[in-house]
Design a protein around this motif. Structure first.
Motif, PDB file in Angstrom:
ATOM      1  N   VAL A 132       4.108  -7.672   0.381  1.00 38.26           N
ATOM      2  CA  VAL A 132       4.163  -7.107  -0.984  1.00 38.26           C
ATOM      3  C   VAL A 132       3.521  -8.080  -1.977  1.00 38.26           C
ATOM      4  CG1 VAL A 132       5.760  -6.606  -2.898  1.00 38.26           C
ATOM      5  CG2 VAL A 132       6.121  -5.559  -0.658  1.00 38.26           C
ATOM      6  N   ALA A 133       2.587  -7.550  -2.784  1.00 37.29           N
ATOM      7  CA  ALA A 133       1.927  -8.375  -3.806  1.00 37.29           C
ATOM      8  C   ALA A 133       2.695  -8.310  -5.122  1.00 37.29           C
ATOM      9  CB  ALA A 133       0.496  -7.879  -4.011  1.00 37.29           C
ATOM     10  N   ILE A 134       3.266  -7.124  -5.411  1.00 32.69           N
ATOM     11  CA  ILE A 134       3.923  -6.930  -6.712  1.00 32.69           C
ATOM     12  C   ILE A 134       5.250  -6.212  -6.486  1.00 32.69           C
ATOM     13  CG2 ILE A 134       3.722  -5.796  -8.977  1.00 32.69           C
ATOM     14  CD1 ILE A 134       0.631  -5.998  -8.602  1.00 32.69           C
TER      15      ILE A 134
ATOM     16  N   ALA B 132      -6.048  -1.371  -5.889  1.00 33.61           N
ATOM     17  CA  ALA B 132      -6.519  -0.948  -4.553  1.00 33.61           C
ATOM     18  C   ALA B 132      -6.244  -2.060  -3.540  1.00 33.61           C
ATOM     19  CB  ALA B 132      -8.005  -0.628  -4.604  1.00 33.61           C
ATOM     20  N   GLY B 133      -5.688  -1.673  -2.404  1.00 34.67           N
ATOM     21  CA  GLY B 133      -5.442  -2.642  -1.338  1.00 34.67           C
ATOM     22  C   GLY B 133      -4.179  -3.456  -1.520  1.00 34.67           C
ATOM     23  N   LYS B 134      -3.461  -3.259  -2.624  1.00 35.20           N
ATOM     24  CA  LYS B 134      -2.233  -4.044  -2.870  1.00 35.20           C
ATOM     25  C   LYS B 134      -1.014  -3.236  -2.422  1.00 35.20           C
ATOM     26  CE  LYS B 134      -4.363  -7.324  -5.156  1.00 35.20           C
ATOM     27  NZ  LYS B 134      -5.660  -6.914  -4.573  1.00 35.20           N
TER      28      LYS B 134
ATOM     29  N   GLY C 140      -4.188   2.996  -6.827  1.00 37.89           N
ATOM     30  CA  GLY C 140      -4.751   2.603  -5.532  1.00 37.89           C
ATOM     31  C   GLY C 140      -3.822   1.806  -4.648  1.00 37.89           C
ATOM     32  N   ALA C 141      -2.579   1.538  -5.128  1.00 39.01           N
ATOM     33  CA  ALA C 141      -1.667   0.705  -4.327  1.00 39.01           C
ATOM     34  C   ALA C 141      -1.015   1.501  -3.210  1.00 39.01           C
ATOM     35  CB  ALA C 141      -0.584   0.115  -5.230  1.00 39.01           C
ATOM     36  N   GLU C 142      -0.602   0.747  -2.184  1.00 42.81           N
ATOM     37  CA  GLU C 142       0.268   1.324  -1.157  1.00 42.81           C
ATOM     38  C   GLU C 142       1.690   1.079  -1.677  1.00 42.81           C
ATOM     39  OE1 GLU C 142       2.054  -0.125   3.082  1.00 42.81           O
ATOM     40  OE2 GLU C 142       0.281  -1.112   2.296  1.00 42.81           O
ATOM     41  N   VAL C 143       2.452   2.146  -1.924  1.00 45.57           N
ATOM     42  CA  VAL C 143       3.706   1.983  -2.655  1.00 45.57           C
ATOM     43  C   VAL C 143       4.922   2.307  -1.784  1.00 45.57           C
ATOM     44  CG1 VAL C 143       5.048   2.724  -4.674  1.00 45.57           C
ATOM     45  CG2 VAL C 143       2.559   2.553  -4.828  1.00 45.57           C
ATOM     46  N   VAL C 144       5.891   1.382  -1.802  1.00 47.14           N
ATOM     47  CA  VAL C 144       7.203   1.651  -1.196  1.00 47.14           C
ATOM     48  C   VAL C 144       8.186   1.771  -2.348  1.00 47.14           C
ATOM     49  CG1 VAL C 144       8.994   0.820   0.361  1.00 47.14           C
ATOM     50  CG2 VAL C 144       6.596   0.270   0.825  1.00 47.14           C
ATOM     51  N   LEU C 145       8.933   2.876  -2.351  1.00 48.48           N
ATOM     52  CA  LEU C 145       9.895   3.133  -3.427  1.00 48.48           C
ATOM     53  C   LEU C 145      11.295   3.107  -2.830  1.00 48.48           C
ATOM     54  CD1 LEU C 145      10.675   4.211  -6.291  1.00 48.48           C
ATOM     55  CD2 LEU C 145      10.214   6.512  -5.422  1.00 48.48           C
ATOM     56  N   VAL C 146      12.066   2.082  -3.187  1.00 50.75           N
ATOM     57  CA  VAL C 146      13.453   2.015  -2.721  1.00 50.75           C
ATOM     58  C   VAL C 146      14.304   2.632  -3.824  1.00 50.75           C
ATOM     59  CG1 VAL C 146      15.348   0.504  -2.054  1.00 50.75           C
ATOM     60  CG2 VAL C 146      13.009  -0.059  -1.347  1.00 50.75           C
ATOM     61  N   SER C 147      14.932   3.752  -3.495  1.00 46.39           N
ATOM     62  CA  SER C 147      15.574   4.538  -4.547  1.00 46.39           C
ATOM     63  C   SER C 147      17.051   4.758  -4.296  1.00 46.39           C
ATOM     64  CB  SER C 147      14.859   5.896  -4.644  1.00 46.39           C
ATOM     65  OG  SER C 147      15.572   6.749  -5.515  1.00 46.39           O
ATOM     66  N   GLY C 148      17.837   4.561  -5.366  1.00 45.35           N
ATOM     67  CA  GLY C 148      19.225   4.995  -5.346  1.00 45.35           C
ATOM     68  C   GLY C 148      19.253   6.515  -5.425  1.00 45.35           C
ATOM     69  N   PRO C 149      20.444   7.121  -5.417  1.00 48.67           N
ATOM     70  CA  PRO C 149      20.537   8.589  -5.384  1.00 48.67           C
ATOM     71  C   PRO C 149      19.963   9.230  -6.657  1.00 48.67           C
ATOM     72  CG  PRO C 149      22.673   7.552  -4.938  1.00 48.67           C
ATOM     73  CD  PRO C 149      21.771   6.467  -5.387  1.00 48.67           C
ATOM     74  N   THR C 150      18.978  10.107  -6.499  1.00 50.45           N
ATOM     75  CA  THR C 150      18.414  10.861  -7.635  1.00 50.45           C
ATOM     76  C   THR C 150      18.111  12.284  -7.164  1.00 50.45           C
ATOM     77  OG1 THR C 150      16.049  10.607  -7.211  1.00 50.45           O
ATOM     78  CG2 THR C 150      17.120   8.766  -8.332  1.00 50.45           C
ATOM     79  N   CYS C 151      17.770  13.140  -8.098  1.00 50.31           N
ATOM     80  CA  CYS C 151      17.392  14.523  -7.740  1.00 50.31           C
ATOM     81  C   CYS C 151      15.877  14.671  -7.761  1.00 50.31           C
ATOM     82  CB  CYS C 151      17.978  15.506  -8.744  1.00 50.31           C
ATOM     83  SG  CYS C 151      19.743  15.423  -8.849  1.00 50.31           S
TER      84      CYS C 151
END
Ligand code: PMT
Length: 399
Positions: free
Chosen positions: A268-270, A187-189, A228-239
């Motif tokens: 970013v913490a992790i 949470a909060g990370k 509980g994390a705030e998540v950023v997902l950097v993604s290559g091409p997927t379906c």
């Protein structure tokens, strides 16, 4: 499944062939320690008898708005008031349309409207019904009402057609429900995850890439969000669809992924680097389509930046977790990679098990040694991995 122990789950079963799978789901939920009560629509009882669910849940099954066993006559409200989650599986196209528009003309739809708990919906229908604009509108409305959609999967359907609309398998639904009750250890990370393959262009139509589907990375992003994390997902091409409440940044090449990772890094913490990043790119990408000449074609490849190693070597580096797909000597190769990239944790998997598959097996290597996570679906493994990362991260913070 400690997270489901004593959790009260109202399982709504609507009319569809997949109703038979809801029986197995009931068994799995009960086995995981959940307290399950089943509500069936009239149509559902045409596919499976209430007696089946009564035997599996150990409780009377509710089917009728007018003939309930609630002694105050308020069954349409009471049964969804004291539960931790309401799960509709299977959810027919008709029921989804009703839910989206707040129609309450039977016990289950009334309970959904009167609920105070989270609502999960596992669609199951023919692919054309799923693709119909009316269903798409209903699903969009449910999403905007913060109803959580689980699936559907794609594949062979009872009608003989192939496409999206299959209900997720009971084990997958169990994993999704377990995730919902995961402790909020992050949470909060802010957590940054990379996933999928990268694609290195040769010309406007051709590229060098690999067989990563993105499934492992997306599961990690989903599990971090559920923790509980705030998540950023950097993604290559997927379906794959973007996991709920995750911010996705779509990229193609390793160079684009490096830019997106660096842009997302502040706060970013992790950082969990699951992507199968191309180690090399063509020295030149032709602007025009390359013509066949009949002569051998020699490509010159240049090394790509190592995104993870670069982040891990920063003075203000977040807690960095690497992945390694190896075909042999998992422990030795994984540990060598961990040391080379100076990582507190690396997650090793066998190429043959991991690439593209729904299941996997993980070996976690950290300063304390190795920890095996036995074969399971990727979401279950991701949840266990996030537990491990949260522990290591909090220990590091105490140093
Ligand atoms: O997507 P799926 O089909 O579910 O498959 C999942 C997976 C097999 C791709 C995943 O579980 C996995 O193992 N990913 C890492 C693949 C790999 O072997 O990476 P690597 O050994 O080339 O790199 C080691 C680490 O450095 C990885 O964390 C990678 O993301 C990172 N790296 C590598 C090269 C590079 N240029 N930049 C990087 O950041």
């Amino acid at each position: 499944m400690p997270h489901l122990q004593a959790k009260r789950i109202l399982l709504g079963v609507t009319g569809g062939v997949a109703a038979y799978k809801a029986a197995e789901l009931t068994r799995l939920l009960v086995k995981a320690g959940a307290d399950v009560r089943v509500v069936m629509t009239e149509a559902a009882t045409q596919f499976v008898t209430p007696l089946t669910f009564q035997a599996l849940s150990g409780k009377p099954v509710l089917t009728n708005l007018w003939a309930s066993d609630a002694d105050n006559g308020m069954a349409h409200i009471d049964y969804s008031r004291d539960v931790d989650a309401l799960l509709i599986a299977p959810a027919s196209a008709d029921f989804i349309a009703k839910l989206a528009h707040g129609v309450a003309d039977d016990l289950l739809s009334t309970l959904c409207l009167a609920r105070t708990c989270p609502l999960f919906v596992a669609p199951a229908m023919n692919r054309q019904m799923w693709d119909n604009p009316a269903t798409r509108r209903s699903v969009a409305l449910l999403r905007s009402d913060e109803v959580m959609l689980l699936g559907p999967a794609s594949g062979a359907q009872a009608c003989g057609e192939i496409g999206p609309g299959r209900m997720l398998e009971p084990a997958e639904l169990l994993a999704q429900m377990t995730l919902n009750f995961q402790p909020k250890s992050l949470a909060g990370k802010r957590v940054l995850v990379t996933a999928g393959p990268t694609l290195e262009a040769l010309d406007p139509v051709r590229a060098l890439t690999n067989l990563s589907s993105g499934k492992m990375g997306y599961a990690v992003a989903q599990a971090a969000q559920a923790a509980g994390a705030e998540v950023v997902l950097v993604s290559g091409p997927t379906c794959l669809p973007t996991p709920a409440n995750v911010q996705r940044v779509a990229v193609r090449s390793a160079a684009e992924m490096a830019v997106a990772v660096n842009a997302a890094l502040p706060g970013v913490a992790i950082f969990i680097s699951v992507a199968a990043v191309a180690d090399y790119r063509p020295a030149q990408a032709s602007e025009q389509k390359l013509k066949k000449t009949g002569a051998p074609l020699t490509l010159t490849l240049l090394p790509n930046p190592d995104i993870l190693a670069d982040v891990a070597s920063r003075p203000d580096a977040p807690f960095c977790v690497g992945f390694a797909a190896e075909s042999e000597n998992l422990l030795a190769h994984g540990e060598a990679k961990r040391q080379r990239k100076r990582l507190p944790l690396i997650v090793v998997n066998r190429v043959q098990d991991a690439l593209g598959s729904d299941d996997n097996e993980l070996l976690l290597l950290d300063d304390a040694g190795s920890h095996a996570l036995p074969r399971a679906d990727k979401l279950t493994l991701a949840r266990q991995l996030i537990d491990h990362i949260a522990n290591l991260y909090s220990l590091k913070k105490q140093e």
